[in-house]
Design an enzyme around this catalytic site. Structure first.
Site, PDB file in Angstrom:
ATOM      1  N   HIS A  37     -29.063   5.280 -18.433  1.00 34.48           N
ATOM      2  CA  HIS A  37     -30.279   5.585 -17.409  1.00 34.48           C
ATOM      3  C   HIS A  37     -30.331   4.045 -16.849  1.00 34.48           C
ATOM      4  CE1 HIS A  37     -32.086   2.456 -20.188  1.00 34.48           C
ATOM      5  NE2 HIS A  37     -31.564   3.383 -21.270  1.00 34.48           N
ATOM      6  N   ASP A 312     -27.010   3.049 -23.205  1.00 35.03           N
ATOM      7  CA  ASP A 312     -26.031   1.938 -23.772  1.00 35.03           C
ATOM      8  C   ASP A 312     -25.673   2.214 -25.027  1.00 35.03           C
ATOM      9  OD1 ASP A 312     -28.518   1.417 -25.174  1.00 35.03           O
ATOM     10  OD2 ASP A 312     -28.846  -0.688 -24.158  1.00 35.03           O
TER      11      ASP A 312
END
Length: 402
Positions: A37, A312
């Site tokens: 994102h 991540d």
């Protein structure tokens, strides 16, 4: 041209040779993009440290990122409950916004990633049609607002807001999510992972540096902080032009390094089972999409692009499994892209993986354009079918929480 593959270093030449689709004996068949994102508000503020104002105006969507979309479950039914998002909304940051929310900057980052993909797959190669069609493009996201909005913004950039139909963004309930290491849904991962998380801050070098930075920042000894939390807040501030304590300037490299050291301890890539439990089902899905395309057995035969909006904590274990993690935290909007190519005459299949636009030589592959069988062998230690995954997750006999 085959001689190009024997030297992994000639990435540019390889890319040029394959990039000219009109003259290549290789046909691009499928693209899969797994991406982080965009920029967001921090998950937590560093306690006792200069506060900044995370105001609602930082979250305003740029008009060019608007598209018509609907969020559903994987079967097209109603959007499932979102306990992770609900947990964010129990807290409010100074300035009035919730933690973990996609910002205007983050929306633009994903729009730009969409534009980069547009340049490659629509304008240069004409691989995709210029307007969104769900028959051609599959979009899946974790059931968290920032990843759903990131997927929306990428699609807006990729198709410049041109769509024949409403964009379905598919998601699933928290227990069965495979787009991040699922501590909520996998008992074994929760037991192993919670222990490794707790342990990571107590490793001698990390603990010594943490004590020093807490002292330098004036954080009270009783406050629970770690390098991942400090890094998260520091990067969020810097990305949005908000002030950081001056003392952090001298600690920046240490914070980056120690955050990566911590996450490496948590995922422990030297132990196969950890990466299997973190991303095994996701890797299996990526490989299944390739097989389905080559076998022509898809229920959507015209599908050419899979988009997966994630985190991540998804990209890091995937990069570890590929053997290409560079010991740097993936930036906002980082992407891992898998391309499936097929020789027009021999029908031999090849997979090319890139990370943030750079071709990667996967560990266990003889070349950047990796023969499919080599690619499968390289990932076989980590890829897990759903059945095997659930069997491993439930096999907690003899293990107790530390």
């Amino acid at each position: 041209m085959r001689s190009l593959w024997t030297k992994a270093g000639v990435v540019g030449s390889v890319s040029m040779a394959f990039g000219s689709m009109w003259c290549s004996p290789y046909e691009l068949k499928l693209v899969q993009v797994l991406f982080r994102h965009g920029a967001r508000t921090p998950l937590k503020s560093i306690p006792d440290v200069m506060e900044v104002q995370w105001v609602p105006t930082l979250l305003e969507p740029p008009p060019h990122t608007h598209i018509n979309y609907v969020v559903t479950d994987l079967e097209g039914g109603p959007k499932p409950p979102a306990p992770v998002e609900e947990s964010y909304r129990k807290n409010v940051l100074t300035g009035g916004t919730f933690p973990g929310q996609l910002t205007t900057v983050g929306m633009q980052q994903l729009y730009e990633l969409g534009k980069r993909l547009r340049g490659k797959y629509i304008e240069e190669s004409h691989f995709l049609n210029s307007a969104f069609s769900p028959a051609e493009v599959y979009v899946r996201s974790t059931n968290i607002v920032r990843t759903i909005e990131s997927a929306k913004c990428l699609v807006a950039g990729l198709f410049q807001q041109k769509q024949k139909e409403i964009v379905p963004i598919l998601t699933t309930e928290a227990e069965s999510e495979i787009l991040y290491p699922n501590y909520y849904g996998c008992k074994m991962l929760k037991i192993l992972g919670s222990h490794r998380w707790a342990e990571s801050s107590t490793l001698p070098d990390i603990a010594a540096d943490l004590q020093s930075i807490q002292s330098a920042l004036g954080i009270a000894a009783h406050q629970h902080v770690d390098f991942i939390l400090i890094r998260d807040d520091m990067v969020a501030r810097e990305t949005h032009g908000l002030p950081c304590p001056a003392v952090l300037d001298t600690w920046r490299n240490t914070v980056e390094q120690r955050a990566v050291d911590m996450i490496c301890h948590v995922y422990e890539p030297s132990k196969r089972e950890n990466l299997q439990l973190c991303v095994g089902p996701l890797l299996h899905t990526l490989l299944s999409n390739i097989d389905t395309k080559l076998e022509g057995t898809s229920s959507e035969p015209n599908r050419k692009l899979f988009l997966y909006s994630a985190h991540d904590t998804t990209l890091i274990p995937c990069l570890m499994a590929f053997g290409v993690f560079d010991m740097r935290w993936p930036p906002y909007a980082a992407d891992i892209t898998l391309e499936l190519h097929q020789h027009r005459q021999t029908k031999e299949a090849f997979v090319k993986v890139s990370y943030i636009g750079q071709d990667q030589l996967i560990q266990g592959c003889s070349a950047v354009y990796c023969p499919l069988e080599e690619f499968k062998r390289a990932l076989s230690p980590y890829s897990l079918s759903s059945e095997l995954y659930h069997s491993l997750c439930d096999n907690t006999e003899g293990l107790t929480k530390p």
